[in-house]
Design an enzyme around this catalytic site. Structure first.
Site, PDB file in Angstrom:
ATOM      1  N   ALA A 159     132.916  39.353  -1.497  1.00 10.49           N
ATOM      2  CA  ALA A 159     132.864  40.338   0.133  1.00 10.49           C
ATOM      3  C   ALA A 159     134.390  40.472   0.332  1.00 10.49           C
ATOM      4  O   ALA A 159     134.458  41.614   1.495  1.00 10.49           O
ATOM      5  CB  ALA A 159     132.760  38.683   0.905  1.00 10.49           C
ATOM      6  N   TYR A 160     134.924  39.391  -0.104  1.00 15.24           N
ATOM      7  CA  TYR A 160     136.593  40.217   0.883  1.00 15.24           C
ATOM      8  C   TYR A 160     136.822  41.668  -0.205  1.00 15.24           C
ATOM      9  O   TYR A 160     137.417  42.797   0.294  1.00 15.24           O
ATOM     10  CB  TYR A 160     137.682  39.011   0.163  1.00 15.24           C
ATOM     11  CG  TYR A 160     139.163  39.561   0.704  1.00 15.24           C
ATOM     12  CD1 TYR A 160     139.308  39.373   1.513  1.00 15.24           C
ATOM     13  CD2 TYR A 160     139.804  39.726  -0.624  1.00 15.24           C
ATOM     14  CE1 TYR A 160     141.192  40.194   1.711  1.00 15.24           C
ATOM     15  CE2 TYR A 160     141.026  40.325  -1.094  1.00 15.24           C
ATOM     16  CZ  TYR A 160     141.296  40.728   0.657  1.00 15.24           C
ATOM     17  OH  TYR A 160     143.185  40.704   0.604  1.00 15.24           O
ATOM     18  N   ALA A 161     136.653  41.956  -1.659  1.00 15.50           N
ATOM     19  CA  ALA A 161     137.225  42.826  -2.128  1.00 15.50           C
ATOM     20  C   ALA A 161     136.404  44.107  -1.859  1.00 15.50           C
ATOM     21  O   ALA A 161     136.550  45.269  -0.916  1.00 15.50           O
ATOM     22  CB  ALA A 161     136.742  42.703  -3.420  1.00 15.50           C
ATOM     23  N   SER A 163     135.041  45.012   1.575  1.00 17.92           N
ATOM     24  CA  SER A 163     135.771  45.215   3.070  1.00 17.92           C
ATOM     25  C   SER A 163     137.017  45.489   2.838  1.00 17.92           C
ATOM     26  O   SER A 163     137.745  47.312   3.313  1.00 17.92           O
ATOM     27  CB  SER A 163     135.993  43.574   3.735  1.00 17.92           C
ATOM     28  OG  SER A 163     136.965  43.007   2.730  1.00 17.92           O
ATOM     29  N   LYS A 164     137.728  45.246   1.432  1.00 11.42           N
ATOM     30  CA  LYS A 164     139.155  46.061   1.320  1.00 11.42           C
ATOM     31  C   LYS A 164     139.007  47.355   0.243  1.00 11.42           C
ATOM     32  O   LYS A 164     139.500  48.451   0.954  1.00 11.42           O
ATOM     33  CB  LYS A 164     139.674  44.960   0.381  1.00 11.42           C
ATOM     34  CG  LYS A 164     140.605  43.906   1.399  1.00 11.42           C
ATOM     35  CD  LYS A 164     141.835  44.572   2.770  1.00 11.42           C
ATOM     36  CE  LYS A 164     142.429  43.457   3.046  1.00 11.42           C
ATOM     37  NZ  LYS A 164     142.760  44.026   3.880  1.00 11.42           N
TER      38      LYS A 164
END
Length: 242
Positions: A159-161, A163-164
């Protein structure tokens, strides 16, 4: 040699983490008037004191461009201009990693918060930074993405990846749209970074840049030396070097 940013104003959004603090100190060393914005008043004040102690000019703004409402980013830019007389450089360093969970185990709340912080918060900041710069002969914007796309996404950080990765795409799109207005927009993709001022040899196997090394790259991207660098995502690691 004259300072690179003498007479310029640099806004560091997300100035209360290691990379943001290192960026603020680096801009100040190069002559810029620096505004650090973020949620941790204690850390922001410490950065301002350090810059002023060294003879530099600095201000702080306690704000959360994600949670403080739709006008928070506009307020951040307006206060920067009011206190310092302009805005020439914006370093959007807003980053939230979130809990490490596999994609299917990530709850909607975590997913929504990661997108809100890492993508929407930067987008709203860029909206108001760009609006000001368009009316005042241009400027430079650098956004903090992440090197997971080049190194491979570690389990639990999907999820973090995502968004980035979206932020990288947004950066490239905006770069193409506003270069004709004299606004250069790029991104950096670092890994984990230590607090600025960390000294000593690099630990064996450490391929990511330190906060100070990341700041050096941001300063270069914001300088005239990189005048023809537009719409790039500068990956800061050594794992892909071969």
């Amino acid at each position: 040699m004259p300072a690179r940013f003498e007479g310029k104003v640099a806004l560091v959004a997300g100035g209360d983490d290691a990379i943001g603090r290192a960026g603020a100190l680096a801009f100040a060393r190069q002559g810029a008037t620096v505004v650090v914005a973020g949620t941790d008043a204690r850390k922001l004040d410490a950065t301002v004191r350090t810059i002023r102690h060294g003879g530099g000019r600095a201000e702080s703004i306690v704000t959360d461009v994600t949670r403080d409402g739709k006008d928070a980013a506009a307020h951040m830019v307006a206060v920067t201009v009011e206190r310092c007389g302009g805005l020439d450089i914006a370093f959007n360093n807003v980053t939230v990693t979130g809990p490490a969970r596999p994609v299917a185990d990530t709850c909607e709340t975590v997913w929504t918060e990661l997108l809100a912080h890492n993508l929407t918060g930067v987008w709203t900041s860029m909206k108001h930074e760009i609006a000001y710069m368009k009316e005042h002969r241009g400027g430079v914007i650098v956004n903090t993405a992440c090197n997971l796309l080049s190194n491979g996404v570690r389990p639990g950080l999907g999820a973090y990846a995502a968004s980035k990765a979206a932020l990288t795409t947004l950066t490239r799109a905006a770069a193409g749209e506003y270069i004709a207005d004299g606004i250069r927009i790029n991104a950096i993709s670092p890994g984990p970074a230590e607090e600025p001022g960390t000294t000593g040899p690099r630990p064996a196997g450490q391929d990511h840049a330190t906060a100070d090394e990341v700041a050096d790259s941001v300063v270069w991207l914001c300088s005239d030396e990189s005048a023809f660098v537009v719409g790039h995502d500068l990956v800061l690691d050594r794992k892909r070097a071969a």
